[in-house]
Design an enzyme around this catalytic site. Sequence first.
Site: not given
Ligand code: LLP
Length: 435
Positions: A293-296, A393, A251, A364-365
């Site tokens: 758990e970083p993603g974004r 994302y 997050g 088309c929106e």
């Molecule tokens: N761990 C868990 C259990 C999660 O559910 C998530 C994200 C992450 C880690 C990674 O979060 P991050 O570091 O990427 O913020 N589609 C949305 C974001 C949904 C995130 C869902 N879970 C967007 O485009 O902002």
Amino acid sequence: MFPYNVFPDTAAINDNGALEIGGCNLMDLADEYGTSLYVLDEETLRNRCRAFVRAFQSRYGDTQVVYASKAYINPALARLFEEEGLGLDVVSGGELAIAQSVDFPLERVYFHGNNKSPEELAQAVEGNIGRIVIDSFHELETLDRIAGDAGKVQDVLIRVSPGVDPHTHVHTTTGILDSKFGFAIQTGHAAEAVRRAVAARNLNLLGLHFHLGSPIFELEPYAVATEVVLRFAADLREEGLEMREFSPGGGFAIAYTRDQEPPAVGDYANTIVSALTSNCDSLGLPAPRLIIEPGRSIIGPAGVAVYRIGAIKDIPGVRKYVSVDGGMGDNIRPALYQAVYEVVVANKAGQDPSETVTIAGKYCESGDLLASDITLPVVEPGDVLAIPAAGAYCPSMASNYNLNPRPPIVLVQDGRSRLIRRRESYQDMMIADIV
Ligand code: LLP
């Protein structure tokens, strides 16, 4: 001023006023690969991986950084993350299959999700996945049975919901009581889940996980939730919980616009590690392994979406629509979360803005707008737009709406580019159809 803060580390404007990423001119990439196109900067990707590993391991040696695949994963990237020593968080059999396709060390893979199917659980157990993060009583029972049938004891974590609001978009808030994810501590469900997991013959409960939401621009929620969960862990010690692993999820925020200043990775690390160590000390809990758990925050800043301008519609006194050859099919975030992005004209990156326009997609929106009422230099058909902070994302949430093929993804470094996903063809889109 060019908004360098939202672009990859290697962004530069060359002598002709054109934008370069990883030493590659975006105009050349647009010509070679076509648009719409996603460009990922390998240096930024690796820098972000290393920043997380360094920030956490320098403060807390026993940390495993696990990349949240949902932000975007494919086989080439899974290899890159493996090289950087990261684990993977997967949320579907599909994401797990990507990891398996490149022989990613499955002991470093964590399986999340609020409704994993029996087939997905079996795929994970048979693949000897590292951990399954249990999200419901139904899953607890199903997994216990599947592991038993396979003659295995599966390592698991329990996802708890600490009831802490991280103040982000309502669609991406997960750690509050009213959430579909996890077992709430407040209701007693989390305690019951621990009891049942401890009692389950084919499950080995290793610890607790929570995830508050995303993106989280504040540090405080991590500290508060860590304390809540560690107190819960201390309370459950007598019930047989030995917390050897602890995860505060992901997050971590990134800058999408020039004025945003999210905390540095080190700030998140400070907050989480000090909350973890101080609460473990005061509660007499042994120090667990920390899973982050970083993603974004890993892939987001590395990605730039590249579009070419086509039609321009000026409604005098109302609005000027500039349409591009992508849109909500490759980036649903503005429509879904009212996400705001910077937009730069890649071939006029050195020019000052002079007019207000709205960037429309080709879907088309009417709601298919990538950016509303932004200022740009005067643009014309054929100009190329770059939207930064688009690595996370966007491709992962892409769709074939209107049957537009999803865009290619190219990895750039030191002036070289490598396609890691080609543009879909019409045949690709019909491959599952039966006449
Ligand atoms: N761990 C868990 C259990 C999660 O559910 C998530 C994200 C992450 C880690 C990674 O979060 P991050 O570091 O990427 O913020 N589609 C949305 C974001 C949904 C995130 C869902 N879970 C967007 O485009 O902002």
